[in-house]
Design a protein around this motif. Sequence first.
Motif, short mmCIF file in Angstrom:
data_model
loop_
_atom_site.label_atom_id
_atom_site.label_comp_id
_atom_site.label_asym_id
_atom_site.label_seq_id
_atom_site.Cartn_x
_atom_site.Cartn_y
_atom_site.Cartn_z
N UNK A 58 0.85 -1.19 0.00
CA UNK A 58 0.00 0.00 0.00
C UNK A 58 0.88 1.24 0.00
N UNK A 59 0.67 2.12 -0.98
CA UNK A 59 1.41 3.37 -1.09
C UNK A 59 0.40 4.51 -1.23
N UNK A 60 0.68 5.65 -0.62
CA UNK A 60 -0.20 6.80 -0.82
C UNK A 60 0.58 8.09 -0.68
N UNK A 61 -0.06 9.19 -1.06
CA UNK A 61 0.46 10.54 -0.83
C UNK A 61 1.90 10.69 -1.33
N UNK A 62 2.10 10.27 -2.57
CA UNK A 62 3.42 10.42 -3.20
C UNK A 62 3.60 11.86 -3.67
N UNK A 63 2.53 12.49 -4.14
CA UNK A 63 2.53 13.89 -4.58
C UNK A 63 3.53 14.14 -5.71
N UNK A 64 3.46 13.29 -6.73
CA UNK A 64 4.23 13.54 -7.94
C UNK A 64 3.79 14.88 -8.53
N UNK A 65 4.75 15.66 -9.00
CA UNK A 65 4.45 16.99 -9.52
C UNK A 65 4.74 18.08 -8.52
N UNK A 66 5.33 17.72 -7.38
CA UNK A 66 5.72 18.72 -6.38
C UNK A 66 7.21 18.55 -6.07
N UNK A 67 7.81 19.64 -5.62
CA UNK A 67 9.23 19.60 -5.29
C UNK A 67 9.49 18.83 -4.00
N UNK A 68 8.47 18.68 -3.17
CA UNK A 68 8.63 17.96 -1.92
C UNK A 68 8.62 16.45 -2.07
N UNK A 69 8.18 15.95 -3.22
CA UNK A 69 8.10 14.50 -3.45
C UNK A 69 9.49 13.87 -3.39
N UNK A 70 9.62 12.83 -2.60
CA UNK A 70 10.89 12.12 -2.46
C UNK A 70 10.96 10.97 -3.49
N UNK A 71 10.94 11.35 -4.76
CA UNK A 71 10.85 10.36 -5.85
C UNK A 71 12.05 9.42 -5.88
N UNK A 72 13.23 9.94 -5.60
CA UNK A 72 14.42 9.08 -5.66
C UNK A 72 14.38 8.01 -4.58
N UNK A 73 13.93 8.39 -3.38
CA UNK A 73 13.80 7.40 -2.31
C UNK A 73 12.73 6.36 -2.65
N UNK A 74 11.64 6.82 -3.27
CA UNK A 74 10.58 5.88 -3.66
C UNK A 74 11.08 4.91 -4.73
#
Length: 266
Positions: free
Chosen positions: A14-30
């Motif tokens: 279960x994953x939620x609240x990724x907020x792709x499209x924002x600078x705060x998103x920790x995409x690299x960690x994900x």
Amino acid sequence: MSAPSESKMFRTMFLSDIHLGTRGCQAELLLDFLRTHDAETIFLVGDIIDGWRLKRSWYWPQAHNDVVQKILRKGRKGSRIIYLPGNHDEFLRDYLGSHFGVVELVDTFVHETADGRRLLVIHGDQFDVVVRHAKWLAFFGDWAYTTALGVNTWLNIARRKLGFPYWSLSAWAKLKVKNAVNFIGSFEQALTQEARRVGADGVVCGHIHHAALHDKFGIRYVNTGDWVESCTAIVEHHDGRMEIVNWTRPSEAPASEPTTEARAAA
């Protein structure tokens, strides 16, 4: 963060609240997490894409695109992908019941765990009074939250240079404010009451960016957390046991519920 070489396979993730499209998103960690964690079924429990922010200004770096492609690739390889839109990606609620390739779009879902528990899966914004009845205030809160995340980003750049791990200023501040703590408690109680109303044994939700796994209200409450502040996910093992994975502190013992054997002995 160095990831383990062997991939971990779970029954459900279960994953939620990724907020792709924002600078705060920790995409690299994900991305780091997704490289070493897989599941038969993956629930995307809302606010995966931040439509609110993208409407105001476009921000979509390659890492955010890589997250989308990584999840879709898991679907093509056999994982079932179930997407439950939240308030930030509410534009997708116009397409509930549809399939976008390997992705199913639904509003709510009742998931049965390996040990027979029925869990209501829902984003949770439906039970946030501010989001439902004072949307302008929700937008203002989003702006204030974005500002805090901006400070958080620069703070963590400095921390990385000094050799310290990721730490969320906004998450720390939120839990120090009495009103925020009270809101979290009220939110948890509202969601567990809804699960009880529909005859479920518990609820899995997101929305408030606060990972949790407990039976405080006499029914199972699970919150996935987020990939902006806490970088957490919920996984279900093949025996039905559920666990919070915190990907900013991989060396710590994960928060999990007792095994099936321990529950039977209790």
